[in-house]
Design a protein around this motif. Structure first.
Motif, short mmCIF file in Angstrom:
data_model
loop_
_atom_site.label_atom_id
_atom_site.label_comp_id
_atom_site.label_asym_id
_atom_site.label_seq_id
_atom_site.Cartn_x
_atom_site.Cartn_y
_atom_site.Cartn_z
N THR A 118 0.81 -1.23 0.00
CA THR A 118 0.00 0.00 0.00
C THR A 118 0.84 1.28 0.00
O THR A 118 0.49 2.24 -0.67
N ASP A 119 1.95 1.30 0.72
CA ASP A 119 2.79 2.51 0.75
C ASP A 119 3.46 2.81 -0.60
O ASP A 119 3.92 3.92 -0.83
N LEU A 127 1.59 0.56 -9.30
CA LEU A 127 0.26 0.99 -9.69
C LEU A 127 -0.14 2.25 -8.93
O LEU A 127 0.35 2.52 -7.84
N THR A 128 -1.05 3.01 -9.51
CA THR A 128 -1.71 4.09 -8.78
C THR A 128 -2.99 3.51 -8.18
O THR A 128 -3.44 2.42 -8.58
N TRP A 129 -3.58 4.25 -7.26
CA TRP A 129 -4.84 3.79 -6.68
C TRP A 129 -5.91 3.63 -7.76
O TRP A 129 -6.70 2.69 -7.74
N GLU A 172 -9.15 -1.57 2.11
CA GLU A 172 -10.60 -1.73 2.24
C GLU A 172 -11.32 -0.38 2.15
O GLU A 172 -12.38 -0.27 1.57
N TRP A 173 -10.68 0.63 2.73
CA TRP A 173 -11.28 1.96 2.70
C TRP A 173 -11.30 2.51 1.28
O TRP A 173 -12.31 3.03 0.80
N ARG A 174 -10.17 2.38 0.56
CA ARG A 174 -10.10 2.92 -0.80
C ARG A 174 -10.92 2.12 -1.80
O ARG A 174 -11.46 2.68 -2.76
#
Ligand SMILES: [Zn+2]
Length: 252
Positions: A118-119, A127-129, A172-174
């Motif tokens: 994730t960091d 990858l980007t979000w 999970e949030w994103r």
């Protein structure tokens, strides 16, 4: 002379029997482990042409790509799977998983699970979000490969727990979806790592141990087949699948 030829015939028969035994599929689901698909010379970067040959081979042999969730359902609740299931995984979350691997997989009806750090997201070559979301929208399962790619056994207990929890919560949030599966950075794990994953709600984790996966196996140390950059073409890929089959049969 006659004795010799009989000996040779027996030897040939034994070799054929051994080959049939080795190639006969063992029970258990293979999980393939990739990193990059690209033209760089890194050992963990599979050339796109080789990757395409591998996907074509799997499709041709009747393999169906399933998700970690499908495999989990099989291992814990005996849910049925297609005749020749395979889980295709990517570690680290490289952008080429989206731009290069995904279109090739789509061409052969394959899908994958991508374990992201994730960091690292948002900084090339990762990858980007938005790309993670696009991968997911295209049918890719997203798992965690930790917060910052540190070996879990080397972290203090509280830090280890924070790392695996923060990565899960961030994803999970994103993504607005549960994240239940984890890949160990460097394949490194121990009993404390398994407990930390379990404590924060991961349901299973993949390691770098070679083999296939069966009900009753340790869900937090699932086995994989590493697929690095190919040196001898498709034969090497087939031998890697075969070797996992033999390991499984011998119980190694
Ligand atoms: Zn990694």
């Amino acid at each position: 002379m006659k004795l010799l030829s009989r000996g040779a015939a027996v030897g040939a028969a034994l070799i054929i029997l051994a080959a049939v035994w080795a190639a006969w599929p063992a029970a258990g689901v293979p999980i393939l482990s990739y990193h990059k698909v690209g033209d760089t010379e890194e050992a963990y970067s599979v050339a796109p042409a080789d990757f395409e040959r591998q996907m074509a081979y799997l499709a041709d042999k009747g393999y169906t790509a399933i998700t970690m969730a499908d495999l989990f359902g099989r291992l814990t609740a005996g849910k049925p799977l297609p005749a020749r299931p395979v889980v295709i995984t990517f570690d680290d979350g490289y952008a080429d998983n989206y731009y290069t691997a995904l279109p090739i997989m789509a061409k052969y009806g394959m899908r994958a699970t991508v374990f992201v750090v994730t960091d690292f997201l948002g900084e090339r070559p990762y990858l980007t979000w938005d790309e993670v979301k696009a991968l997911r929208a295209a049918g890719t399962e997203i798992g965690s490969h930790s917060l910052a790619h540190r070996a879990l056994p080397e972290l203090p207990a509280d830090e280890r727990l924070r790392d695996v929890a923060a990565s899960k919560e961030g994803l999970e949030w994103r993504l607005d979806a549960p994240v239940r599966f984890f890949a160990y950075p460097f394949g490194r794990y121990d009993a404390a790592s398994e407990e930390a994953l379990q404590a924060v709600g991961y349901r299973a984790a993949v390691s770098t141990r070679l083999g296939l996966n069966n009900p009753g196996d340790d869900l937090y140390a699932l086995k994989r087949i590493n697929i690095p950059r190919s040196r001898w073409g498709l034969l090497e890929f087939r031998l890697r699948l075969l070797r996992a089959n033999v390991y499984e049969k011998l119980g190694l």
